[in-house]
Design an enzyme around this catalytic site. Structure first.
Site, PDB file in Angstrom:
ATOM      1  N   HIS A 196       0.806  -1.216   0.000  1.00 15.32           N
ATOM      2  CA  HIS A 196       0.000   0.000   0.000  1.00 15.32           C
ATOM      3  C   HIS A 196       0.843   1.273   0.000  1.00 15.32           C
ATOM      4  O   HIS A 196       0.336   2.374  -0.174  1.00 15.32           O
ATOM      5  CB  HIS A 196      -0.961  -0.002   1.191  1.00 15.32           C
ATOM      6  CG  HIS A 196      -2.276   0.669   0.896  1.00 15.32           C
ATOM      7  ND1 HIS A 196      -2.389   1.775   0.092  1.00 15.32           N
ATOM      8  CD2 HIS A 196      -3.544   0.372   1.290  1.00 15.32           C
ATOM      9  CE1 HIS A 196      -3.656   2.148   0.013  1.00 15.32           C
ATOM     10  NE2 HIS A 196      -4.385   1.303   0.725  1.00 15.32           N
ATOM     11  N   ASP A 223      -2.363   2.092  -4.584  1.00 19.20           N
ATOM     12  CA  ASP A 223      -3.585   2.390  -3.845  1.00 19.20           C
ATOM     13  C   ASP A 223      -4.695   1.428  -4.275  1.00 19.20           C
ATOM     14  O   ASP A 223      -4.592   0.749  -5.300  1.00 19.20           O
ATOM     15  CB  ASP A 223      -4.011   3.834  -4.089  1.00 19.20           C
ATOM     16  CG  ASP A 223      -3.062   4.808  -3.395  1.00 19.20           C
ATOM     17  OD1 ASP A 223      -2.453   4.420  -2.380  1.00 19.20           O
ATOM     18  OD2 ASP A 223      -2.922   5.941  -3.891  1.00 19.20           O
TER      19      ASP A 223
END
Lengths: 428, 327
Positions: A399, A403
Site C-alpha cells: 500500500h 492504492d
C-alpha cells in the site's frame, strides 16, 4: 611589492608562546634581512628576532607586552621589487614552520574492512540479542556496511518493550483500506516454543531459514493490503476441456489454468504499470520487463522460480516455461538465474484446494496474486440462476506504492481477460 | 583560584610541599642555580638552600642510587631526570633496587621516592629529548607511574606521589609545560594514585588516554560533538596501577574504545588496557578496540614534517574516533 607576514617564532623546545618585548623597528622603517626586528621574551629566553626579508615595516600587529602563541602573525613587511621572490615565512631560521593542522576532511567513509558488516555481530549485539530474545537479522543496521550496532539493538529492545503487543492482523481482512502495518515495526522476539519429551525438534534447513527471514521481513516492513474478485471462468474451463488431450499430445506438457492466469496478469500489469514495480526506500522503480514469479511447493519448501519476459510468451510458451520450472524445482535443479529477477508473483493456490488466501508479498515486488480453486457455483446471470465455473482471484499489494483504486483496476483487467476466454478462443 | 601553567603548578606544588615537609630534597642536573632546563625548579634553591635543592653530577644512576639511599634513611627525595630519555642509566637502580627493597627486606625498608622526568615529543627535541618511557616502568611491580594532564592534576598527583611510601615515577609532558593552563587551588590536596578521571562524559565512543593526549582528545571530542558524535574521555592519570574499574565502566558504557598514546604502539599502555577490556568486558564491545599510538620507529625524527607525522594530533584522534563511531 609583496607583503611578507612575520610570525611569532619558536624560541625553544617546550615554548609555545612568546611575549613581544620591544619593537626595534617602527612602521615605515626600512629593515635589512637578518637585521634585528624585535625582542621576544619567553620564560626561558629573551631573544632578538631577525627580519626574514629586506623591506619596509608596513604594519605592527602585536603591541609590546602582549603574549601570543607561536605562529601568530606579528608584523607585516613590504618587500621591494621582486614580488615573485618567495620569501621564507618564519621569522627565525631555526623556527620550524608549524605544520598546518590537517584540514578538516569530509567524514571518512567507513573502513573497508567492515563492508561485510551485515550478518556479523559484535559480542555486545549477540549478548543483547540473546538476553532479549531478539533476532539481530531482523534489525536494519545503521553501522558501517549495514552492520547492526549495539545502539540499533538497544533501540529495538526499547521499541519492543514500549510497544504493546499488537493484535495479529486478521489474515482475511477483506478491505484494501485495512490499516497497513507500520513500515518500520520493531523486531519483536518470537514467543519461545514449548518443548515436551515426545516432541521432535528439527533444526532449520538453510531454505527454511531464508523463507523465514524473507517472510518476517515482508510482513514487518511491507504494509500489506488485500482485495479479491470473483471470476467466471466457465468459458476457460470449456476451452481447456476441449483441447487438453490434444495439447498434451502435441506439446508434451499438460495444459493447466496457470498459463491463462499468467496471460491475464500480464494484461493487468500492462494496464496498471505501478503494479509491476519495486519499492526502493525513497523511490519506486517501475520495471520495464515483466518477469512473473510462480510460487512452487517442493519437498525442501517453497521456491519462487521466475518466468522471464512473460509478456513475450503465448499460452504454449507459458505452459512449457512453467512446467519446466516446476519440474526442475522439484528435482532441486533450479539455477540462481531461475530464482531471481521477478517483478510480480502469481501463486496457483487453487492447486492446494483453497478458495481464498492472503498471500505474502515477495518484497521488493509490490504485489502477489493468487488463483484459487475453480469451483462450480450457482450464480445469477441475466437475472437467472446458473451453474458457472467460478474462481476467486486474491491480490495482496504494497500500500506504500499501490492504492486500492489501482489494485482494483488491475484485478478488473485480469477478470475481464479471463472471462473473455471462450470455448473456441485460440491459444496461439 | 589562580590560573597556572602545567609547569607552574608543578613548581608551586614542589614549593608548597617543601615548606610543609623539611625531609623533602630536590636533586638533579641543573635543578639548583639554573632552576632546571625547563625552569621547573626555578627559585627553589634560593628559598630552600643548597642543602635541599642540590645540583648533581651528570650521572643518572648516581642520582637515583643516592636518592634511594636517602629515602631509605628517612628523607623524601624528589630527584629530577633532566629528560626522560636520560633515565636509562638509572634503570638498574629503579627496577632492581627501588622497586624491590620493600619486598626483599620483608617490609623492613621502603623507598619513598618521587622521580620527576619531562618526556614526550612535538617540541622539536629529536631523538634524545622526545621519548615516552612510561611503558618500561609500568611493567614493573613495585613501581607506581603517574602522568598528569592538567595543572590541577599535576598538583594533586605530585602531592600524592610525595605522600606515597613507595617509589613513584612522575612524568611531565614537555609540550604541556607552557601550553596547558588551568585553575589550581591554593590549598594542598591529593589525587589518589590509581584513580582515573572522566574528563568528559559521552555516549558513543570512549577515548582512553593520558597526559598531553587528554588535552588533544578533548579537542577532538569537542569537534566531533558538532557532528553529533559524543565521546567520553577517560584520563588514566596513573599507568600503574591502572584504574581497572574506570576502564571497564567506560568500555561497557559505550562499547567502542579508542586508546590513544604518544608512546609507540607495541608493548604500550594501550595493549594492557585493551587486554583488560577484552578479558572483562568482551560482551559489551560493539567494535574492535582501536589503538592510536606513535609508530614503531626507533625514535622521534628531527625533521619537522616527520615529527608532525609521528605525533598524535587532535585531527588524528578525531578521525579515528569518528571512524569508530560510524562502525
Amino acid at each position: 611589492m609583496a607583503i611578507e607576514v612575520v610570525t611569532m617564532p619558536q624560541l625553544g623546545e617546550s615554548v609555545t608562546e612568546g611575549t613581544i618585548g620591544e619593537w626595534l623597528k617602527k612602521v615605515g622603517d626600512a629593515v635589512e634581512k637578518y637585521e634585528s626586528l624585535l625582542e621576544v621574551q619567553t620564560d626561558k629566553v629573551n631573544a632578538e628576532v631577525p627580519s626574514p626579508v629586506s623591506g619596509i615595516v608596513q604594519k605592527i600587529l602585536v603591541e609590546p607586552g602582549t603574549t601570543v602563541p607561536i605562529g601568530t602573525p606579528i608584523c607585516e613587511i613590504a618587500v621591494e621589487g621582486e614580488a615573485e621572490a618567495p620569501a621564507p615565512a618564519a621569522a627565525a631560521p631555526e623556527a620550524p614552520a608549524a605544520p598546518a593542522p590537517a584540514p578538516s576532511e569530509a567524514p571518512a567513509p567507513a573502513a573497508g574492512s567492515v563492508a561485510e558488516g551485515r550478518g556479523r555481530y559484535s559480542p555486545a549485539v549477540r549478548r543483547l540479542a540473546q538476553e532479549h530474545g531478539i533476532d539481530p537479522a531482523a534489525i536494519a543496521g545503521t553501522g558501517a556496511g549495514g552492520r547492526v550496532t549495539r545502539r540499533d539493538i538497544e533501540a529495538a529492545i526499547a521499541a519492543a518493550s514500549a510497544a504493546p503487543q499488537a493484535p495479529a492482523p486478521s489474515p482475511a481482512a477483506p478491505t484494501a483500506a485495512s490499516a497497513p502495518a507500520a513500515a518500520s515495526a520493531p523486531a519483536v522476539a518470537s514467543a519461545p516454543a514449548v518443548i515436551e519429551d515426545v516432541d521432535t525438534v528439527e533444526p532449520l534447513t538453510p531454505v527454511r531459514k531464508v523463507i523465514a527471514e524473507r517472510m518476517v521481513r515482508s510482513k514487518q516492513t511491507v504494509p500489506h493490503a488485500w482485495i479479491m474478485v470473483e471470476v467466471d471462468v466457465t468459458g476457460l474451463v470449456a476451452l481447456r476441456e476441449r483441447i487438453k488431450e490434444e495439447f498434451k499430445a502435441r506439446e508434451g506438457v499438460s495444459l493447466t489454468y496457470l498459463p491463462f492466469m499468467m496471460r491475464a496478469v500480464v494484461e493487468g500489469l500492462r494496464a496498471v504499470p505501478v503494479m509491476n514495480a519495486q519499492w526502493n526506500g525513497d523511490s519506486v522503480v517501475l520495471k520495464k520487463r515483466i518477469n512473473l514469479g510462480m510460487a512452487a511447493a517442493t519437498d525442501r519448501g517453497l521456491v519462487v522460480p521466475v518466468v522471464k519476459d512473460a509478456d513475450q510468451k503465448n499460452i504454449v510458451g507459458l505452459a512449457k516455461a512453467t512446467q519446466d520450472l516446476v519440474q526442475r524445482a522439484r528435482a532441486g535443479r533450479l539455477t540462481m538465474d531461475d530464482l531471481s529477477g521477478g517483478t510480480f508473483t502469481v501463486d496457483n493456490t487453487g492447486a492446494v484446494g483453497t478458495i481464498l488466501t492472503y498471500p505474502v508479498i515477495n518484497a521488493p515486488e509490490v504485489g502477489i496474486v493468487t488463483m484459487e480453486s475453480v469451483v462450480k457455483r450457482p450464480v445469477v446471470v441475466d437475472n437467472m440462476i446458473a451453474v458457472r465455473s467460478m474462481v476467486n482471484v486474491c491480490l495482496s499489494f504494497d500500500h506504500r506504492v499501490v492504492d486500492g483504486a489501482d489494485a482494483g483496476k488491475f484485478l478488473q483487467v485480469v477478470k475481464k481477460h479471463l472471462e473473455s476466454i471462450g470455448p473456441e478462443t485460440s491459444i496461439y | 583560584m589562580a590560573v597556572l601553567s602545567y609547569l607552574e603548578a608543578i613548581r608551586e606544588t614542589l614549593r608548597q610541599e617543601m615548606r610543609r615537609d623539611p625531609r623533602i630534597i630536590i636533586y638533579g642536573e641543573d635543578v639548583g642555580v639554573r632552576g632546571g632546563v625547563f625552569r621547573v625548579t626555578e627559585g627553589l634553591q634560593k628559598e630552600f638552600g643548597e642543602e635541599r635543592v642540590i645540583d648533581s653530577p651528570l650521572a643518572e644512576a648516581a642520582i637515583v642510587g643516592t636518592a634511594i639511599g636517602a629515602a631509605i634513611n628517612g628523607l623524601r627525595p624528589i630527584p629530577e631526570i633532566q629528560f626522560a630519555d636520560f633515565i636509562f642509566p638509572a634503570m638498574n637502580q629503579i627496577i632492581q633496587e627501588a622497586a624491590r627493597i620493600r619486598y626483599r627486606s620483608n617490609g623492613a625498608f621502603h623507598v619513598p621516592l618521587v622521580i620527576r622526568a619531562p618526556f614526550g615529543g612535538g617540541v622539536h627535541g629529536a631523538l634524545y629529548h622526545s621519548q615516552s618511557v612510561e611503558a618500561f616502568f609500568a611493567h614493573v611491580p613495585g613501581l607506581k607511574v603517574v602522568i598528569p594532564s592538567t595543572p590541577y592534576d599535576a598538583k594533586g598527583l605530585l602531592a600524592a606521589a610525595i605522600e606515597d611510601e613507595d617509589p613513584v615515577l612522575y612524568f611531565e609532558h614537555k609540550a604541556a609545560y607552557r601550553s596547558v593552563k588551568g585553575e589550581v587551588p591554593e590549598e594542598r590536596y591529593l589525587i589518589p594514585i590509581g584513580k582515573a578521571d572522566v574528563k568528559k562524559p559521552g555516549r558513543d565512543v570512549s577515548i582512553i588516554t593520558y597526559g598531553l593526549m587528554v588535552n588533544y582528545s578533548l579537542r577532538a571530542a569537542e569537534e566531533l560533538e558538532k557532528e553529533g558524535i559524543s565521546c567520553e574521555v577517560l584520563d588514566l592519570r596513573s599507568m600503574r596501577p591502572l584504574d581497572v574499574e574506570a576502564i571497564l565502566e567506560t568500555a561497557k558504557k559505550t562499547g567502542k574504545v579508542l586508546i590513544v598514546h604518544e608512546d609507540n604502539l607495541t608493548g604500550g599502555i594501550g595493549g594492557e588496557v585493551s587486554a583488560l577490556i577484552a578479558e572483562h568486558a568482551l560482551f559489551y564491545l560493539d567494535a574492535p578496540i582501536v589503538r592510536l599510538a606513535g609508530p614503531d620507529v626507533p625514535a622521534m625524527p628531527y625533521s619537522p614534517p616527520l615529527e608532525h607525522a609521528f605525533m598524535i594530533s587532535p585531527e588524528k584522534i578525531r578521525d579515528k574516533a569518528r571512524e569508530l563511531a560510524q562502525f
